[in-house]
Design a protein around this motif. Sequence first.
Motif, mmCIF file in Angstrom:
data_model
loop_
_atom_site.group_PDB
_atom_site.id
_atom_site.type_symbol
_atom_site.label_atom_id
_atom_site.label_comp_id
_atom_site.label_asym_id
_atom_site.label_seq_id
_atom_site.Cartn_x
_atom_site.Cartn_y
_atom_site.Cartn_z
ATOM 1 N N GLY A 116 53.196 32.624 8.910
ATOM 2 C CA GLY A 116 52.832 32.008 10.164
ATOM 3 C C GLY A 116 51.872 32.854 10.959
ATOM 4 N N THR A 117 51.498 32.323 12.155
ATOM 5 C CA THR A 117 50.517 32.974 13.025
ATOM 6 C C THR A 117 51.044 32.964 14.461
ATOM 7 O OG1 THR A 117 48.691 32.264 11.614
ATOM 8 C CG2 THR A 117 48.151 32.928 13.880
ATOM 9 N N ALA A 118 51.001 34.169 15.119
ATOM 10 C CA ALA A 118 51.384 34.297 16.527
ATOM 11 C C ALA A 118 50.170 34.678 17.331
ATOM 12 C CB ALA A 118 52.478 35.361 16.699
ATOM 13 N N VAL A 119 50.082 34.185 18.580
ATOM 14 C CA VAL A 119 48.942 34.479 19.445
ATOM 15 C C VAL A 119 49.436 35.087 20.747
ATOM 16 C CG1 VAL A 119 47.527 32.653 18.457
ATOM 17 C CG2 VAL A 119 48.956 32.158 20.431
ATOM 18 N N SER A 120 48.589 35.909 21.373
ATOM 19 C CA SER A 120 48.929 36.555 22.644
ATOM 20 C C SER A 120 48.496 35.677 23.800
ATOM 21 C CB SER A 120 48.240 37.912 22.735
ATOM 22 O OG SER A 120 46.839 37.735 22.906
ATOM 23 N N ASN A 121 48.807 36.122 25.024
ATOM 24 C CA ASN A 121 48.281 35.474 26.221
ATOM 25 C C ASN A 121 46.779 35.666 26.289
ATOM 26 O OD1 ASN A 121 50.848 34.688 27.251
ATOM 27 N ND2 ASN A 121 51.171 36.779 28.027
ATOM 28 N N ASN A 122 46.139 34.867 27.126
ATOM 29 C CA ASN A 122 44.747 35.117 27.451
ATOM 30 C C ASN A 122 44.698 36.325 28.391
ATOM 31 O OD1 ASN A 122 43.612 33.016 25.949
ATOM 32 N ND2 ASN A 122 44.007 31.543 27.599
ATOM 33 N N ILE A 123 44.054 37.399 27.943
ATOM 34 C CA ILE A 123 44.003 38.653 28.701
ATOM 35 C C ILE A 123 42.649 38.726 29.386
ATOM 36 C CG2 ILE A 123 44.182 41.154 28.560
ATOM 37 C CD1 ILE A 123 45.806 40.752 25.965
ATOM 38 N N VAL A 124 42.668 38.608 30.728
ATOM 39 C CA VAL A 124 41.433 38.641 31.513
ATOM 40 C C VAL A 124 41.182 40.088 31.901
ATOM 41 C CG1 VAL A 124 40.239 37.805 33.553
ATOM 42 C CG2 VAL A 124 41.874 36.321 32.359
ATOM 43 N N VAL A 125 40.115 40.680 31.340
ATOM 44 C CA VAL A 125 39.790 42.081 31.580
ATOM 45 C C VAL A 125 38.733 42.146 32.667
ATOM 46 C CG1 VAL A 125 38.856 44.189 30.573
ATOM 47 C CG2 VAL A 125 40.377 42.724 29.220
ATOM 48 N N GLN A 126 39.057 42.897 33.753
ATOM 49 C CA GLN A 126 38.118 43.107 34.858
ATOM 50 C C GLN A 126 38.179 44.583 35.240
ATOM 51 O OE1 GLN A 126 40.041 39.922 37.358
ATOM 52 N NE2 GLN A 126 37.919 39.480 37.883
ATOM 53 N N GLN A 127 37.001 45.121 35.559
ATOM 54 C CA GLN A 127 36.996 46.516 35.989
ATOM 55 C C GLN A 127 37.277 46.582 37.488
ATOM 56 O OE1 GLN A 127 32.954 47.980 35.249
ATOM 57 N NE2 GLN A 127 32.676 48.118 37.465
ATOM 58 N N SER A 128 37.995 47.659 37.896
ATOM 59 C CA SER A 128 38.273 47.852 39.322
ATOM 60 C C SER A 128 36.986 48.189 40.057
ATOM 61 C CB SER A 128 39.295 48.984 39.513
ATOM 62 O OG SER A 128 38.757 50.206 39.032
ATOM 63 N N ARG A 129 36.948 47.807 41.350
ATOM 64 C CA ARG A 129 35.737 48.008 42.147
ATOM 65 C C ARG A 129 36.118 48.632 43.486
ATOM 66 N NH1 ARG A 129 34.737 43.527 39.098
ATOM 67 N NH2 ARG A 129 32.662 43.397 38.141
ATOM 68 N N SER A 130 35.355 49.609 43.881
ATOM 69 C CA SER A 130 35.542 50.236 45.196
ATOM 70 C C SER A 130 34.184 50.405 45.851
ATOM 71 C CB SER A 130 36.229 51.603 45.032
ATOM 72 O OG SER A 130 35.531 52.405 44.087
ATOM 73 N N PRO A 131 33.644 49.317 46.355
ATOM 74 C CA PRO A 131 32.281 49.361 46.905
ATOM 75 C C PRO A 131 32.225 50.147 48.207
ATOM 76 C CG PRO A 131 33.288 47.230 47.313
ATOM 77 C CD PRO A 131 34.232 47.984 46.426
ATOM 78 N N LEU A 132 31.033 50.601 48.531
ATOM 79 C CA LEU A 132 30.838 51.348 49.780
ATOM 80 C C LEU A 132 30.820 50.398 50.958
ATOM 81 C CD1 LEU A 132 28.020 53.826 48.642
ATOM 82 C CD2 LEU A 132 30.485 54.283 48.865
ATOM 83 N N TRP A 133 31.120 50.995 52.129
ATOM 84 C CA TRP A 133 31.064 50.217 53.363
ATOM 85 C C TRP A 133 29.609 49.930 53.701
ATOM 86 C CZ3 TRP A 133 36.271 51.388 55.198
ATOM 87 C CH2 TRP A 133 36.777 50.401 56.050
ATOM 88 N N SER A 134 29.354 48.704 54.098
ATOM 89 C CA SER A 134 27.990 48.371 54.507
ATOM 90 C C SER A 134 27.658 49.101 55.804
ATOM 91 C CB SER A 134 27.832 46.859 54.697
ATOM 92 O OG SER A 134 28.749 46.409 55.686
ATOM 93 N N LYS A 135 26.447 49.597 55.890
ATOM 94 C CA LYS A 135 26.031 50.330 57.082
ATOM 95 C C LYS A 135 25.915 49.378 58.257
ATOM 96 C CE LYS A 135 23.595 54.076 54.738
ATOM 97 N NZ LYS A 135 22.303 54.839 54.621
#
Length: 1192
Positions: A116-135
């Motif tokens: 048989g065949t088993a499948v995983s969840n849909n894994i949504v990969v996103q990188q963390s973001r820490s943007p600078l404060w707008s001046k």
Amino acid sequence: MMERRRMDAALLVLFLVRLATALEVPLDLPQPPTITRQSPKDYIIDPRENIIIQCEAKGKPPPSFSWTRNGTHFDIDEDPNVTLKPHSGTLEVDISRVKAQQYESVYQCTARNKHGTAVSNNIVVQQSRSPLWSKENVKALVVQEGVSLVLPCRPPAGLPPPIIFWMDNNFQRLPQSRRVSQSLNGDLYFSNVLREDSRNDYICYARFPYTQTIQQKQPITVKVLNLDAINDTMAAFYNDTDLFSEEPADERKPTFLIPSGPTSSKMVLRGQVLELECIAEGLHTPDVSWTKVSGDLPAKRTSFLQYQKTLRIVDASESDAGDYRCTARNQLGSVHHTIHVTVKAAPYWISGAPKNLILAPGESGVLTCRASGTPKPSVSWAMNGIPIENSPKDLSRKVEDDTIIFTDVQTGASAVYQCNVSNDYGYLLSNAFVNVLSETPRVLTAANKVYQVIKNHRALLDCDSFASPIPKITWFKDSRSSTLDGDPYILHDNGTLEIHVAQDHNSGRYTCVARNSLGINENHIYLEVKDPTRILKQPEHKVVQVGRSVVFECKVKHDPSLIPTMTWLKDDGELPDDERLIVDSDSLTITDVTENDAGVYTCVMNTTLDHDSASAELTVVERPDSPTDLELTDHKKRSVQLTWIPGDEHNSPIQKFLIQYQNSLHHRGHWHNLTEVAGNRTTAHLKLSPYVHYTFRVLALNAVEFSRPSIPSRGLKTEPAAPDENPTGVKGSGTEHDNLVISWKPLSGLQSNGPGLHYRVMWRQKVVDSEWTRVTVANNSKFVVSGTPTFVPYELKVQAVNDYGAGPDPAIAHGHSGEDLPVAAPDNVKVMWINSTLAEVHWDPVPSKFIRGHLEGYKVYYWRKHSLHKHNPDLVENQVLILSGKHTHRKLPGLHPFSVYSLNVRVYNGKGKGPPSAELQFNTPEGVPGAPSHLLVTNPSLDSLTLEWSPPHDRNGRITGYTLKYQPVVNNSNELGPVEELALPANESSVTLLNLKYSTRYKFYLNAKTVRGAGLVVSQEAVTVIDEALISRHGVDVGAAVASRQVDIATQGWFIGLMCAIALLILILLIICFIQRNKGGKYPVKEKEDAHTDPEFQPMKDEDCTFGEYSDNEDHKPLKGSRTPSNGTVKRGNSDDSLVDYGEGGDGQFNEDGSFIGQYSGKSASRETAEGHESSEAPSPINAMNSLHSFV
């Protein structure tokens, strides 16, 4: 009909599934893949690290792995930055040469083998973001005092969202309160601003958790202006015109800053955290409260943050939907806002995800995918990763919504089925395989495994097994006499045997047996029931002072076969690493306690099976800190208000405050107590005196001690005034018979009220219309008036006067001039006797004019002159009785009977005693006499003895006679026989008692008599027979000693044992003699009997086990080889058989025991009567036995 059959089949399979839920297929058996680990659905990665996307699975044969990216096949081999972990499906992306952003996608892992065949969840990969404060250009905010204010934060959007907080330039968090708080979006809200809110460093910080970076907003400057102060200051420069036209902010009722309007709405997902927020402005600062309109708040899941402004409910559920009302209220009014909350739900399992289904060929089963959500989710099935509708048809399989029914499965029908449940808010994906196997039972639990459990706890004995068809599990204990399937045993579906409350008798060997249609298997396990760990003596709460030591005791009992470990915790954490904390086997000692040692201490006793713990709190107390900031306000002529700030009370509430003052004008450097106030007060209204330079200080008292004094207050001077009071304690008395000394307690410097203090002293005789005499006295507290008559009453007054006037009119005090000795004695003195030792004296009081002073009382002098008995010498015994007050009679105790006494009475005052009354002589009557001076026993014989005595020393009258009582002591048992009584004349001093019983101890009692009765008794003891040798050596007073020795020896256990041993030996000797006589044998005594026919020749006597006496009436010949002197002593002879050889004394004498004499002397006397007149000097066998007894 078909529907019912389908339902029956479903129920049957459900039952089988229920049994199969606990089955885990061993990895050595064929089975489809099972995913064991995978990355979360929403996978946020750190862009600075390699990307790891997990996918682990098991199966037999081991599965192979493949991936999809954004729904299409992801060829790993074509991407040099991506590798697949060996023997795993986990992806690792090397981002050293590329940006992580390139790999932001949706990934899905597939694990497959031939089953048989088993499948995983849909894994949504996103990188963390820490943007600078707008001046931005942040302008300074100038606001009026009392208005509301919002400082916006508006942090940059990050992934995940940042954590917001406000700090200053020194990285110190800005203080928040009911008035100032941070909202959920990070803005800083002021319900109203104050002057102290002015600052130039309001800085909003955003911390991004994944990258651990902190971004900072430009500092915000806030200036709070008080318009009234500015207008008053600037009016002179602008022609009295206000600089600002607005009026200062007035007090106002609350209004909401957020949310706006009367109502709002909020949606929350089931299981998430519901946060509702209401921030209000107003002056005064409003308080916020929360209620649920349609029900109660869930107490265990509800908390309030930001000073009640935020309502937080964790693990939200459908029951939390409804209307919530927040209310802001201050002294001027209130305002309400209603928030309508709706609860939605992403799909969630109702009874868990579908379970793997293991079936034997021909069996049936069910896969169930039962979930719920809001809105209701849809369910779809797939087989081996392919939608089930696109999968090959299988007649043994039927899909009905969330259920797949399998009927009569066959080998080769194994597969993995995917259930997908989804709605607008999420999805659930679960793999469950169907594995068709035929396997005999195997027990997976380790053989001979030992389970240990604590007594009275639940015991679970595992019997993990696998078989297909599903095996049946049975249990046995020790022997296999019966299965364990009833109380107290519970057999679970997975084969585990439960004993709900384990006891000692449950210990032993258990056997679990697994069987199915293909075979049988069994396993042995062992259960040991242990005693519980218990803390017998728990640590107690302690309150200890700083610097002292404290001991927490923790005594524990545990099963001896378990290894215990004692651990101490402080505030549920480890103990500080401090040498002052000493841990022993059953105690914790803390030396030199500091405030940091306060907290909750817990002793935890751990074993491998259980633990017990107990806690106690340590409260560290110290004397309070000194009060601070003393301030004097509301100063008036005679009062002032003192306020202060209390210091730290150090865990011991302040009980009171002591206020002291220093008068630098009169007593510089000396502090005096002024007043005390309760510990919950910080102000005191102090009364002031005139003409004082005050300085105040405050001390605080708690249960430990007083604090150090506070720093003194500023100085305070009061103006002079006339005295408010006069001296107290005014008294008048004389030191001589012709003077009057007037004294008083002078005023203190505080009481003087001004300079020039002196006293106006006034006096007059206490007669009608007499004039006051006045003098002025300074620097003194007494005045002497001379030439006064003796002991005359006076009225007195003392008034305080200073340079500013006189004090109030003084009260009149009373006194007397000096006393003199009394000049008269009491009259009509009489004595009445009550008994022979007690009399009562009476007299007439002395008139007060003759006392010449304060009557202190009377003194009675009396003495014994001599006894009325001619034999008693004269003896003067002076005694004095002192009576305070006006008493005119008194009892005279302790008098001697039959005596002559004299007495007189005197009156006395404060000066001394007056003349005596005429001497009065009286006689005391006769009393009972004392005991005779002595009582001796002399001349004891077999049936008589003589008693001698002397008259009592204290006759207390004329002796009229004596009474003698005596009685025998029966059988050496201290039991007393009948009493004989003799009345003897007064002139007798001895008496001889005849016809007494021989060998008998007697007790004698003698007392004297007067006309008043019998006196005390003297007693003595004696025995009616005594050894002559003892008499000659000790005299006539040894009768009592003999009796005493008889008591001491005859009652001793060793003596009784010795006598029994001698009796036994003599009995044996008699038996031997009797046998020899019967045999006709010859022995020395027999020969003598044959040779002599003298009737005085005495054979051996059976009754007393002694040999007869060999004596001659004419010449009293002793036994051969022995001599008996006339003085009764026995000396060593020439015979080797003499008993003297065994004596203790060097002179060959024998000590006699009185009781032994009594035992044998009676028999000698009777024998003497029956057999003739034998000499008492002859050494009889009885005397020999007595000598033997003395030897022993």
